[in-house]
Scaffold this motif. Structure first.
Motif, PDB file in Angstrom:
ATOM      1  N   GLU A   1       0.840  -1.187   0.000  1.00 36.42           N
ATOM      2  CA  GLU A   1       0.000   0.000   0.000  1.00 36.42           C
ATOM      3  C   GLU A   1       0.881   1.244   0.000  1.00 36.42           C
ATOM      4  N   ASN A   2       0.769   2.030  -1.066  1.00 40.48           N
ATOM      5  CA  ASN A   2       1.416   3.343  -1.124  1.00 40.48           C
ATOM      6  C   ASN A   2       2.923   3.297  -0.877  1.00 40.48           C
ATOM      7  N   ASN A   3       3.585   2.307  -1.480  1.00 38.51           N
ATOM      8  CA  ASN A   3       5.051   2.176  -1.434  1.00 38.51           C
ATOM      9  C   ASN A   3       5.590   1.835  -0.045  1.00 38.51           C
ATOM     10  N   ASP A   4       4.747   1.353   0.848  1.00 44.32           N
ATOM     11  CA  ASP A   4       5.153   1.050   2.218  1.00 44.32           C
ATOM     12  C   ASP A   4       5.391  -0.446   2.361  1.00 44.32           C
ATOM     13  N   LEU A   5       6.659  -0.838   2.520  1.00 45.36           N
ATOM     14  CA  LEU A   5       6.992  -2.258   2.598  1.00 45.36           C
ATOM     15  C   LEU A   5       6.399  -2.942   3.821  1.00 45.36           C
ATOM     16  N   LYS A   6       6.052  -2.192   4.829  1.00 49.39           N
ATOM     17  CA  LYS A   6       5.446  -2.794   6.026  1.00 49.39           C
ATOM     18  C   LYS A   6       4.060  -3.355   5.732  1.00 49.39           C
ATOM     19  N   THR A   7       3.483  -2.992   4.601  1.00 46.61           N
ATOM     20  CA  THR A   7       2.113  -3.414   4.271  1.00 46.61           C
ATOM     21  C   THR A   7       2.073  -4.555   3.256  1.00 46.61           C
ATOM     22  N   GLN A   8       3.208  -5.187   2.961  1.00 46.05           N
ATOM     23  CA  GLN A   8       3.218  -6.239   1.951  1.00 46.05           C
ATOM     24  C   GLN A   8       2.255  -7.374   2.311  1.00 46.05           C
ATOM     25  N   ARG A   9       1.576  -7.901   1.299  1.00 46.04           N
ATOM     26  CA  ARG A   9       0.642  -9.009   1.476  1.00 46.04           C
ATOM     27  C   ARG A   9       0.614  -9.840   0.194  1.00 46.04           C
TER      28      ARG A   9
ATOM     29  N   ALA B   1       6.322  -9.580  12.345  1.00 45.29           N
ATOM     30  CA  ALA B   1       6.910  -9.237  11.050  1.00 45.29           C
ATOM     31  C   ALA B   1       6.923  -7.730  10.831  1.00 45.29           C
ATOM     32  N   ARG B   2       8.063  -7.217  10.366  1.00 52.41           N
ATOM     33  CA  ARG B   2       8.162  -5.776  10.142  1.00 52.41           C
ATOM     34  C   ARG B   2       8.005  -5.388   8.680  1.00 52.41           C
ATOM     35  N   LEU B   3       7.991  -6.372   7.774  1.00 53.18           N
ATOM     36  CA  LEU B   3       7.807  -6.082   6.350  1.00 53.18           C
ATOM     37  C   LEU B   3       6.631  -6.875   5.780  1.00 53.18           C
ATOM     38  N   GLY B   4       5.633  -7.101   6.596  1.00 56.13           N
ATOM     39  CA  GLY B   4       4.439  -7.790   6.127  1.00 56.13           C
ATOM     40  C   GLY B   4       4.684  -9.248   5.793  1.00 56.13           C
ATOM     41  N   CYS B   5       3.928  -9.742   4.815  1.00 55.52           N
ATOM     42  CA  CYS B   5       3.926 -11.149   4.401  1.00 55.52           C
ATOM     43  C   CYS B   5       4.190 -11.169   2.898  1.00 55.52           C
ATOM     44  N   SER B   6       5.157 -11.967   2.440  1.00 61.70           N
ATOM     45  CA  SER B   6       5.570 -11.842   1.034  1.00 61.70           C
ATOM     46  C   SER B   6       6.043 -13.162   0.443  1.00 61.70           C
ATOM     47  N   ASN B   7       6.425 -13.095  -0.827  1.00 60.73           N
ATOM     48  CA  ASN B   7       7.124 -14.132  -1.582  1.00 60.73           C
ATOM     49  C   ASN B   7       6.459 -15.508  -1.510  1.00 60.73           C
ATOM     50  N   PRO B   8       5.247 -15.625  -2.089  1.00 59.98           N
ATOM     51  CA  PRO B   8       4.505 -16.885  -2.009  1.00 59.98           C
ATOM     52  C   PRO B   8       5.099 -17.992  -2.879  1.00 59.98           C
TER      53      PRO B   8
END
Length: 325
Positions: free
Chosen positions: A103-111, A150-157
């Motif tokens: 969301e809006n270039n914020d890596l903490k919101t990765q999903r 987690a500080r950078l959300g959830c990623s890389n499925p």
């Protein structure tokens, strides 16, 4: 297994082409879904989480070259920003495209988003068990679950079917005791392909063995990962690892072996001497491994490499043949 370099699978002038995931279509052609973004919009490599989209490439051969045929998933900015790191599967009569947004270039919101379709004409729709925009997995809001910190959300499925369950592997950067953070993996499990997926409480890799860009596959009744050796535990960070699990949930570090090396190992340092380096180092980190399996075995590997010897070209997708010895 050993890796033999084939060549560049996909690149575009004026673009960065990053992680690319293959699938064989019903017509026998190989389709490649790749993260891509213009080099001109950002002065550094940060376009990956600001301006990325997912492109669709095709070839008559797994070895390429691949032709760009169009946009698969667009960058919508705002709440569905910069779709990135795609992985493609075919399961239960459906093509499944999973990737990350923020969301809006914020890596903490990765999903993680999951889209499905009956064909490869890019008529993607959200999986039925996902949120309205296709969001399938976020970092856990349950303090008893491993990804809560987690500080950078959830990623890389990475998605597989194992037994009668569906495993969606995912990365989070979580707190490491007594201090710091570590790159580690967990799994979310579903009874149905289209979800919902529920976080397994415990992480599946050790906090003492950091990894990145894991790709899961089944072979011989076991689950395997290829991953980047992010902690340089078995060599330099430019190469990767092979992990093995009997149950798809526990990946013991004592079974981890070195799987592949950096690009210079295969091409020689002289071939990369004048390369333009956009990410990593001049020896060429092999990142975002994605596998094409044929007859139930990994046959080709596609890597993102953050350099290019051609003027005006950004990062590209490189293909290797996997030899079973």
């Amino acid at each position: 297994m050993s890796f033999e370099y084939v060549g560049i699978a996909a690149e575009q002038k004026g673009m960065h082409v990053w992680g690319s995931s293959p699938i064989i279509g019903p017509e026998g052609r190989v389709h490649l879904y790749a993260a891509q973004w213009p080099m001109s919009t950002q002065k550094d490599f940060s376009g990956w989480f600001k301006d990325c989209e997912i492109g669709h490439y095709v070839s008559d051969s797994p070895e390429g070259p691949f032709e760009y045929i169009g946009l698969a998933i667009a960058d919508k900015d705002g709440q569905f920003n910069s779709p990135h790191n795609p992985t493609i599967n075919y399961m239960d009569g459906l093509y499944v495209l999973s990737f990350i947004v923020n969301e809006n270039n914020d890596l903490k919101t990765q999903r993680i988003v999951m889209m499905v379709a009956e064909d490869l004409n890019d008529n993607w729709r959200p999986a039925s068990g996902a949120e309205a925009d296709g969001t399938m997995l976020r970092k856990s809001s349950d303090p008893t679950v491993w990804s809560y910190t987690a500080r950078l959300g959830c990623s890389n499925p990475s998605l597989i079917k194992f037994g009668n369950k569906y495993h969606l592997y995912n990365k989070s950067v979580v707190r490491k005791e007594p201090k710091g953070y570590v790159y580690t993996y967990g799994v979310a499990i579903a009874d149905q392909l289209e979800g919902p997926y529920i976080h397994n409480t415990e992480r599946i890799t050790s906090p003492n063995f950091p990894l990145e860009d894991a790709y899961a596959f089944n072979m011989n009744d076991s689950v395997f990962f290829f991953s980047r050796d992010f902690g340089a535990r078995k060599g330099n960070q430019g190469g990767g690892l092979l992990w093995k699990s009997a149950d798809g949930i526990n990946f013991p570090t004592e079974k981890v072996t070195r799987a592949y090396e950096d690009l210079a190992h295969y091409l020689g340092e002289e071939a990369l001497e004048h390369a333009h380096v956009y990410r990593g180092k001049k020896h060429g980190h092999l990142e975002r491994v994605q596998i094409l399996s044929i007859d139930g075995k990994p046959a080709y590997a596609y890597f993102a490499v953050g350099l290019n010897v051609k003027d005006g070209y950004g990062s590209g997708s490189h293909v290797f043949k996997i030899v079973h010895e």
